[in-house]
Each structure stands twice: as C-alpha cells, then as structure tokens.
Design an enzyme around this catalytic site. Structure first.
Site, short mmCIF file in Angstrom:
data_model
loop_
_atom_site.label_atom_id
_atom_site.label_comp_id
_atom_site.label_asym_id
_atom_site.label_seq_id
_atom_site.Cartn_x
_atom_site.Cartn_y
_atom_site.Cartn_z
N LYS A 180 0.82 -1.22 0.00
CA LYS A 180 0.00 0.00 0.00
C LYS A 180 0.86 1.27 0.00
CE LYS A 180 -4.00 -2.04 -0.06
NZ LYS A 180 -3.62 -3.34 -0.60
C1 LIG Z 1 -9.53 -2.85 -2.09
C2 LIG Z 1 -8.98 -3.51 -0.86
N1 LIG Z 1 -9.78 -3.63 0.21
C3 LIG Z 1 -9.34 -4.20 1.35
C4 LIG Z 1 -8.07 -4.72 1.45
C5 LIG Z 1 -7.66 -5.42 2.70
O1 LIG Z 1 -6.54 -4.90 3.31
P1 LIG Z 1 -5.55 -5.83 4.15
O2 LIG Z 1 -4.77 -6.66 3.19
O3 LIG Z 1 -4.71 -4.84 4.90
O4 LIG Z 1 -6.39 -6.65 5.05
C6 LIG Z 1 -7.20 -4.61 0.37
C7 LIG Z 1 -5.84 -5.13 0.48
O5 LIG Z 1 -5.15 -5.55 -0.31
C8 LIG Z 1 -7.67 -4.01 -0.83
O6 LIG Z 1 -6.88 -3.92 -1.91
#
Ligand SMILES: Cc1ncc(COP(=O)(O)O)c(C=O)c1O
Length: 374
Positions: A180
């Site tokens: 990210k």
């Molecule tokens: C669009 C979207 N929503 C939610 C998430 C979830 O985040 P995390 O991987 O930190 O749980 C991601 C992560 O890749 C994402 O790309």
C-alpha cells in the site's frame, strides 16, 4: 527482476522501530494513539482507530454500524476479496452492483436498483486510488437510510470534486499492507467523524473491553469490563512507528508515483493493442496501481511473457463473483456483472512505487510494447 511492489523501508523507519523496541512498549501503546491522531488529521476526520489490517478495519466498521445476520450490503464485484469477505464475516450478505467503464467503480444508479428492505449499507471501493462519486452515493444512502462505509484501502491521498476519501462516508477503511501507499507490513485504520462509532470501534478491536492496555496500566488499577463481543485486531506500537514516519512523506511518495504514471500514460497513449486506466477529471487519484487492459484472450500469455522478462505483474482483480466460493454459495455465473468480468479478464498491473527508477520504468514500457505487439 523488477518486482511488482517494493515497500519504502529506509533508515528513518528502521530507527523509528528500533526506538519502539528499546522503549519496552511493543504492543498497543501511546505510539498507536499518536498515529491515530496524525492519521485523522491527515485524512481530515475527527477520529481514526488503528487496527492490524484493512480487512479488520472493514469488518469492525460494519459491526460498529450494527450490520449482521440477514442484512445486505451493496458493494463492487471488482475489488480485492477482503471487501466482500468482510461483509460475510458479519453474517450479512454482499450484494454486488456492476462497475462503470470509466472509473472501474460501482455505478451509483445500479446501487439504487439493488436496494431491498434488508439493505443496511453501501460499501463503495475507491479502486486503484480513483474515488467513487461520493456525492451521489451519499445522496442515495441518505434517501434510503443506509450507512456508507468506504473501502479506501487504495485511496489515502485521493479526492474528487473537492471531497477527500473518508469525507462523506460514515466511516472509511484504510489498509497499510506491504504493497500500500504507506505500510507497516500489515495494518489498517478506520476514520470517522462520529464519536460514538469511534468509541465502539476501539472496543470492537479488543474483545469489547472497556479500556485498552495503555490506559489500564498508566494509572491506578481499575477493573475493566467486557461490554460487547469484540475481536482481537488492534495495532502494535511497532506498526504505528513505521506509519508515523511514512505519513510525513506521503505527499513526496505520491508525487513520484504520479510522475511514473505520467510516463506510462505518455508512452502508451498511441498503442493500439492496449488501453490503460485513466484518472477522471476533477479527481486526484491516490495512484495506488497502474493497470493496462489487453485483449482477454491474450492477457495471461502477456502476463507470463512480462514475467519471463523480469517484470513483476499482478491481476487486480478477477471479478469476485466468479471465484469458486462465491459461485458455489450464491450461484453467480458469467454474465452476472459483464463490465466487471470484461475488465477482470483484461487487466494487468504494472510496477508502480517510489523506488522504481526511470530506467526501470523505460524497461517496463519497452517490454510491454514488445509483447503486446508481437
Ligand atoms: C480494495 C482492498 N480492500 C481491502 C483490502 C484489505 O486490506 P488488508 O490486506 O490490509 O487486510 C485490500 C488489500 O489488499 C484491498 O486492496
């Protein structure tokens, strides 16, 4: 090899983490509060509650808005599975509405068509950092008394029509996963302007306990209570220290990704065999991903050729409703959401991160042009 992603971990981040390790407070401590304050200020909301992933942020944001068994939440089928899965975790059902060609984001009018008496919330996803039309979505939500919980995992720097991500939602959820725009390896946060929701989120991230450890141990002992069933997804001070440092440089990192995107766009603008995602007018994209679109029949082959030439690639994303679990559980088929399917079959994500050098960008461009014209 040019990897698909490279986190920005420099001497500052290493020093920040070392200081936490030396401090002896490695779990959720004051550093987490410090990060929450800084992140809320950055996003422009009154509160931010830090957790250990973007998925957890989505999950507890839904719970804090009372979403559960037999409820429905309308969202996009073109996103990472975390979006829809977080709805399932609460016992509610994700109801998909197709996306628009221009933004790859949910079509506001198709949200209206999906509203039933069970609908409790809308979960728009600001894909790749391009914000959804939040004014329209807010309007629909207000008309039907629905909560808006933004999946802003890609979008910490984004704005559209002068509205920031997190600006119009009841809550917005962010991810600090390794790929990210700012990262603590794993991590997430929920932003909100609602004090009651913020207090609930703090309990939901820690078993429903009335007080976190930092509060319990920093004053005369008081018994704590469990006021609701919560989860265990709080952020550690180590993660917060990493994020505090990166937050200071967020604009600088964004500038570099913006610059790289312009180089890609300029290079690909006359290519007949590929298209690319374009930022909408009146928008500042968070520039989380740069994706090209190629013919669906050739997509996988192009992916493999890029890999063979040392370029890290990804597919963000294949439409969720066509994945086995969703097909089997809900009976979705090809044709259910044609735009999401077509884009999901055509898309390829190219490397995009501040550490990418101009030489590497030029190499990616050359290889992409070669393999898409051959
Ligand atoms: C669009 C979207 N929503 C939610 C998430 C979830 O985040 P995390 O991987 O930190 O749980 C991601 C992560 O890749 C994402 O790309």
């Amino acid at each position: 090899m040019i990897p698909i992603a490279k986190p920005i971990i420099g001497e500052n981040e290493i020093n920040a983490v070392t200081a936490v390790l030396r401090s002896g407070v490695v779990a959720q401590g004051r550093k987490v509060e410090e990060f929450e304050r800084a992140f809320a200020d950055f996003i422009g909301t009154k509160y931010a509650v830090a957790v250990n992933s973007g998925t957890a942020a989505l999950h507890i944001a839904l719970l804090a808005h009372g979403i559960g068994e037999r409820d429905e939440v309308i969202t996009s089928p073109f996103t990472f599975i975390a979006t829809a899965n977080s709805i399932l975790f609460t016992g509610a059902r994700p109801v998909f509405a197709d996306i628009e060609e221009e933004s790859f984001n949910i079509v506001p009018d198709s949200i209206t068509e999906k509203i039933t008496p069970r609908t409790k919330a809308i979960m728009p996803v600001h894909l790749y950092g391009q914000m959804c039309d939040m004014r329209k979505i807010r309007e629909i939500a207000d008309k039907h008394h629905l909560a808006v919980i933004e999946d802003a995992a890609h979008a910490i720097e984004a704005s559209r029509d002068g509205i920031r991500s997190g600006g119009l939602g009841d809550a917005a959820c962010f991810s600090f996963y390794a790929t990210k725009n700012i990262t603590s390896g794993e991590g997430g946060a929920v932003s909100t302007n609602n004090e009651e929701i913020a207090e609930k989120l703090k309990k939901l991230r820690l078993h429903g306990m009335s007080e976190g450890a930092a509060d319990r141990y920093s004053k005369r002992y008081e018994h704590w209570d469990m006021e609701m069933l919560g989860w265990k997804c709080n952020m550690s001070s180590i993660q917060a220290a990493l994020l505090l440092d990166q937050l200071e440089n967020v604009e600088k990192y964004w500038q570099r990704r913006e610059e790289i995107c312009h180089i890609y766009e300029e290079a690909f603008k006359d290519c007949l065999n590929l298209n690319y995602f374009r930022v909408l007018p009146n928008s500042k994209s968070a520039r989380h991903m740069f994706t090209i679109l190629v013919s669906p029949e050739k997509r996988d082959n192009i992916l493999w050729q890029l890999q063979a030439k040392g370029i890290g690639v990804a597919v963000n994303y294949r439409a969720i409703h066509l994945l086995t679990y969703y097909r089997q559980t809900y009976g979705y088929e090809r044709g259910s959401f044609p735009v999401a399917e077509r884009i999901g079959d055509s898309t390829i994500t190219l490397p995009l991160y501040p550490k990418l050098s101009n030489e590497e960008v030029q190499y990616v461009i050359k290889v992409v042009k070669d393999v898409t014209t051959s």
